[in-house]
Design an enzyme around this catalytic site. Structure first.
Site, PDB file in Angstrom:
ATOM      1  N   LEU A 156      45.708  36.649  30.137  1.00  0.00           N
ATOM      2  CA  LEU A 156      47.128  36.442  29.683  1.00  0.00           C
ATOM      3  C   LEU A 156      46.683  35.432  28.648  1.00  0.00           C
ATOM      4  O   LEU A 156      45.528  34.850  28.761  1.00  0.00           O
ATOM      5  CB  LEU A 156      48.128  34.921  30.526  1.00  0.00           C
ATOM      6  CG  LEU A 156      48.571  36.464  31.567  1.00  0.00           C
ATOM      7  CD1 LEU A 156      49.521  35.303  32.363  1.00  0.00           C
ATOM      8  CD2 LEU A 156      49.898  36.937  30.996  1.00  0.00           C
ATOM      9  N   ASP A 168      39.468  32.234  33.763  1.00  0.00           N
ATOM     10  CA  ASP A 168      39.522  31.342  35.399  1.00  0.00           C
ATOM     11  C   ASP A 168      38.997  29.834  34.677  1.00  0.00           C
ATOM     12  O   ASP A 168      38.094  29.679  35.230  1.00  0.00           O
ATOM     13  CB  ASP A 168      37.980  31.809  35.895  1.00  0.00           C
ATOM     14  CG  ASP A 168      39.148  33.511  36.357  1.00  0.00           C
ATOM     15  OD1 ASP A 168      40.066  33.441  35.998  1.00  0.00           O
ATOM     16  OD2 ASP A 168      38.631  34.617  36.857  1.00  0.00           O
ATOM     17  N   HIS A 189      41.828  31.887  42.653  1.00  0.00           N
ATOM     18  CA  HIS A 189      41.139  32.927  42.176  1.00  0.00           C
ATOM     19  C   HIS A 189      40.446  32.915  43.325  1.00  0.00           C
ATOM     20  O   HIS A 189      40.049  31.632  43.924  1.00  0.00           O
ATOM     21  CB  HIS A 189      40.003  32.200  40.754  1.00  0.00           C
ATOM     22  CG  HIS A 189      39.252  33.142  40.708  1.00  0.00           C
ATOM     23  ND1 HIS A 189      38.983  34.651  40.146  1.00  0.00           N
ATOM     24  CD2 HIS A 189      37.782  33.171  41.042  1.00  0.00           C
ATOM     25  CE1 HIS A 189      37.984  34.607  39.412  1.00  0.00           C
ATOM     26  NE2 HIS A 189      36.741  34.029  40.147  1.00  0.00           N
ATOM     27  N   ASP A 236      44.495  28.580  31.262  1.00  0.00           N
ATOM     28  CA  ASP A 236      44.486  27.767  29.805  1.00  0.00           C
ATOM     29  C   ASP A 236      44.272  29.397  29.260  1.00  0.00           C
ATOM     30  O   ASP A 236      43.881  30.459  29.469  1.00  0.00           O
ATOM     31  CB  ASP A 236      43.728  27.096  29.654  1.00  0.00           C
ATOM     32  CG  ASP A 236      42.349  27.065  30.130  1.00  0.00           C
ATOM     33  OD1 ASP A 236      41.431  28.393  30.414  1.00  0.00           O
ATOM     34  OD2 ASP A 236      41.150  26.035  30.412  1.00  0.00           O
TER      35      ASP A 236
HETATM   36  C1  GAR Z   1      43.377  37.359  46.065  1.00  0.00           C
HETATM   37  O1  GAR Z   1      41.827  37.969  46.373  1.00  0.00           O
HETATM   38  C2  GAR Z   1      43.254  37.187  44.417  1.00  0.00           C
HETATM   39  O2  GAR Z   1      42.819  35.837  44.825  1.00  0.00           O
HETATM   40  C3  GAR Z   1      42.228  37.535  43.062  1.00  0.00           C
HETATM   41  O3  GAR Z   1      43.187  39.229  43.439  1.00  0.00           O
HETATM   42  C4  GAR Z   1      43.945  39.696  45.157  1.00  0.00           C
HETATM   43  C5  GAR Z   1      45.506  39.624  45.275  1.00  0.00           C
HETATM   44  O4  GAR Z   1      45.977  39.660  46.685  1.00  0.00           O
HETATM   45  N1  GAR Z   1      42.297  37.635  42.650  1.00  0.00           N
HETATM   46  C6  GAR Z   1      41.539  37.634  41.041  1.00  0.00           C
HETATM   47  O5  GAR Z   1      40.770  38.571  41.666  1.00  0.00           O
HETATM   48  C7  GAR Z   1      42.022  37.138  40.020  1.00  0.00           C
HETATM   49  N2  GAR Z   1      40.927  36.792  38.885  1.00  0.00           N
HETATM   50  P1  GAR Z   1      46.960  39.896  46.970  1.00  0.00           P
HETATM   51  O6  GAR Z   1      48.118  40.829  46.470  1.00  0.00           O
HETATM   52  O7  GAR Z   1      46.945  40.844  48.215  1.00  0.00           O
HETATM   53  O8  GAR Z   1      47.534  38.590  46.968  1.00  0.00           O
END
Ligand code: GAR
Length: 207
Positions: A100, A152, A116, A148
């Site tokens: 975003l 990350d 994250h 921000d």
């Molecule tokens: C989670 O592990 C989250 O930390 C990661 O995507 C997964 C979503 O799982 N996010 C990232 O990697 C963002 N950079 P979910 O759909 O079961 O919540």
């Protein structure tokens, strides 16, 4: 972030929605004083939309537009409008796999939160658990942070450590990190809703 009114969350996700479910379960259990006003996905058949519908929470699929890793301008304003229509106080990214930028972050300055799957600032970006296992760290985990303009990089609100085991595969490590995520995210959002978190650290644009 809160002035005594019910704390309204807008949740964005692209995947199966286990973090969203943990948030919704914490609200239902009374440990998170908030309501989910809307769940929005850039993926038409994302599991997160099914989970939200099963809970009677309003959902939207909004086309992400022309790009693979971010929203285009038209999509960005559609997301902004949908979140404003839902009168959200805070936006939670729960596996939302698009960066975003610009207008979106200006509109919701300091009110966008992400989870994250690593101990930031280590291993930002995609597949953080794979990066951690491949690097050979012995401890990784998850981080909840404000979003921000960087990737990350925003101020850290909370972290949870997860040991890396000798027998770990990418999948087993990610699964254990996700268990930690499902505990950490509702706890941090509850503290935000109760106005208990003082944000330390500056937004990347101020550095
Ligand atoms: C989670 O592990 C989250 O930390 C990661 O995507 C997964 C979503 O799982 N996010 C990232 O990697 C963002 N950079 P979910 O759909 O079961 O919540």
């Amino acid at each position: 972030m809160n002035d005594g009114k019910i704390f309204r969350l807008g949740i964005l996700g692209s995947g199966k929605g286990s973090n969203f479910a943990a948030i919704a379960d914490a609200i239902a259990a009374g440990s998170l004083p908030a309501t989910v006003a809307v769940v929005i996905s850039d993926v038409r058949d994302a599991g997160i939309l099914d989970l939200a519908r099963q809970r009677g929470i309003p959902t939207r699929f909004i086309e992400p537009g022309l790009f693979r890793t971010k929203l285009d301008d038209t999509a960005e304003s559609a997301y902004v409008s949908a979140l404003n229509e839902a009168q959200v106080d805070c936006i939670l990214l729960a596996g939302f796999m698009r960066i975003l930028k610009g207008a979106f972050l200006r509109e919701f300055d300091g009110r966008v939160v992400n989870i994250h799957p690593s101990l930031l600032p280590s291993f930002p970006g995609l597949n953080a658990w794979k990066q951690a296992l491949n690097y050979g760290v012995k401890v990784t985990g998850c981080t909840v942070h404000l979003v921000d303009q960087g990737v990350d990089t925003g101020p850290i609100l909370g972290q949870s450590a997860v040991p890396v085991l000798d027998r770990d595969t990418h999948d087993s490590l990610h699964a254990r990190i996700q268990v930690a995520e499902r505990k950490l995210y509702p706890e941090i959002v509850a503290r935000l809703a109760r106005n208990e978190i003082e944000v330390k650290g500056r937004m990347a644009r101020d550095r």
